[in-house]
Motif scaffolding. Structure first.
Motif, PDB file in Angstrom:
ATOM      1  N   TYR A 154       6.876 -23.490 -25.737  1.00 57.12           N
ATOM      2  CA  TYR A 154       7.079 -24.220 -24.491  1.00 57.12           C
ATOM      3  C   TYR A 154       6.756 -23.342 -23.283  1.00 57.12           C
ATOM      4  O   TYR A 154       7.511 -23.287 -22.316  1.00 57.12           O
ATOM      5  CB  TYR A 154       8.509 -24.750 -24.429  1.00 57.12           C
ATOM      6  CG  TYR A 154       8.810 -25.685 -25.576  1.00 57.12           C
ATOM      7  CD1 TYR A 154       8.361 -27.001 -25.552  1.00 57.12           C
ATOM      8  CD2 TYR A 154       9.502 -25.250 -26.701  1.00 57.12           C
ATOM      9  CE1 TYR A 154       8.602 -27.860 -26.615  1.00 57.12           C
ATOM     10  CE2 TYR A 154       9.745 -26.108 -27.767  1.00 57.12           C
ATOM     11  CZ  TYR A 154       9.296 -27.407 -27.711  1.00 57.12           C
ATOM     12  OH  TYR A 154       9.532 -28.253 -28.761  1.00 57.12           O
ATOM     13  N   THR A 155       5.621 -22.652 -23.326  1.00 56.83           N
ATOM     14  CA  THR A 155       5.162 -21.868 -22.184  1.00 56.83           C
ATOM     15  C   THR A 155       3.775 -22.362 -21.781  1.00 56.83           C
ATOM     16  O   THR A 155       3.005 -22.830 -22.615  1.00 56.83           O
ATOM     17  CB  THR A 155       5.091 -20.361 -22.511  1.00 56.83           C
ATOM     18  OG1 THR A 155       4.240 -20.168 -23.638  1.00 56.83           O
ATOM     19  CG2 THR A 155       6.465 -19.789 -22.820  1.00 56.83           C
ATOM     20  N   GLY A 156       3.491 -22.278 -20.510  1.00 60.71           N
ATOM     21  CA  GLY A 156       2.191 -22.685 -20.009  1.00 60.71           C
ATOM     22  C   GLY A 156       2.089 -24.160 -19.672  1.00 60.71           C
ATOM     23  O   GLY A 156       1.025 -24.648 -19.318  1.00 60.71           O
ATOM     24  N   GLY A 157       3.168 -24.883 -19.770  1.00 63.14           N
ATOM     25  CA  GLY A 157       3.176 -26.309 -19.466  1.00 63.14           C
ATOM     26  C   GLY A 157       4.398 -26.653 -18.645  1.00 63.14           C
ATOM     27  O   GLY A 157       4.996 -25.779 -18.016  1.00 63.14           O
ATOM     28  N   GLN A 158       4.780 -27.897 -18.670  1.00 59.10           N
ATOM     29  CA  GLN A 158       5.963 -28.321 -17.927  1.00 59.10           C
ATOM     30  C   GLN A 158       6.600 -29.532 -18.594  1.00 59.10           C
ATOM     31  O   GLN A 158       5.967 -30.225 -19.383  1.00 59.10           O
ATOM     32  CB  GLN A 158       5.599 -28.652 -16.487  1.00 59.10           C
ATOM     33  CG  GLN A 158       4.553 -29.731 -16.350  1.00 59.10           C
ATOM     34  CD  GLN A 158       4.015 -29.815 -14.933  1.00 59.10           C
ATOM     35  OE1 GLN A 158       4.453 -29.114 -14.047  1.00 59.10           O
ATOM     36  NE2 GLN A 158       3.052 -30.678 -14.722  1.00 59.10           N
ATOM     37  N   TRP A 159       7.840 -29.765 -18.268  1.00 59.89           N
ATOM     38  CA  TRP A 159       8.559 -30.903 -18.816  1.00 59.89           C
ATOM     39  C   TRP A 159       8.331 -32.116 -17.940  1.00 59.89           C
ATOM     40  O   TRP A 159       8.271 -32.021 -16.722  1.00 59.89           O
ATOM     41  CB  TRP A 159      10.053 -30.602 -18.917  1.00 59.89           C
ATOM     42  CG  TRP A 159      10.356 -29.628 -19.999  1.00 59.89           C
ATOM     43  CD1 TRP A 159      10.587 -28.298 -19.861  1.00 59.89           C
ATOM     44  CD2 TRP A 159      10.437 -29.908 -21.388  1.00 59.89           C
ATOM     45  NE1 TRP A 159      10.803 -27.729 -21.091  1.00 59.89           N
ATOM     46  CE2 TRP A 159      10.718 -28.694 -22.046  1.00 59.89           C
ATOM     47  CE3 TRP A 159      10.294 -31.062 -22.160  1.00 59.89           C
ATOM     48  CZ2 TRP A 159      10.870 -28.619 -23.431  1.00 59.89           C
ATOM     49  CZ3 TRP A 159      10.444 -30.979 -23.528  1.00 59.89           C
ATOM     50  CH2 TRP A 159      10.726 -29.759 -24.149  1.00 59.89           C
TER      51      TRP A 159
END
Length: 133
Positions: free
Chosen positions: A69-74
């Protein structure tokens, strides 16, 4: 219901969404605006023919963390769980024999079952009707 989706985009790729409440369920769309609809469709397919309960959404303060869950967003996505019905209903319909044979042949060559083919045909017909309205 509002569910969390982890969204990401690599160079030269579509937008992707990972849905932690639905393990193994992923969605993708070329445009970010199309991602919520792709998520809805992915969740519907995820439950198709499966006998499992629809989980409650993960609370935002309990979202998974870590390398995946790195490099993106929720993103919070509104999923219409009323359209998700994992319990199959058996019904009796009458169709011309030659039509049933054609349906079976088509479904078989496309890796589907008769029921799966008929369900998808009904969904598409209703979606086409909704778009035309």
């Amino acid at each position: 219901m509002i569910y969390p989706a982890y969204i990401h985009k690599d160079k030269r790729s579509a937008w992707g969404a990972t849905l932690p409440d639905f393990p193994g369920c992923f969605a993708a769309a070329d445009a970010l605006d199309d991602l919520p609809a792709a998520v809805q469709e992915a969740v519907e397919v995820y439950f198709e023919g499966e006998a499992m309960d629809v989980p409650a959404p993960t609370a935002p303060d309990a979202l998974p963390r870590g390398k995946a869950y790195t490099g993106g967003q929720w993103l919070l996505v509104d999923i219409d769980v009323a359209r998700v019905n994992p319990r199959a209903v058996r019904l009796n319909v009458s169709l011309p024999e030659n039509l049933v044979q054609r349906i079976d042949a088509y479904a078989r060559t496309h890796g589907a079952t008769r029921s799966g083919f008929l369900a998808e045909a009904a969904r598409r017909a209703m979606a086409d009707n909704e778009r035309a309205a």
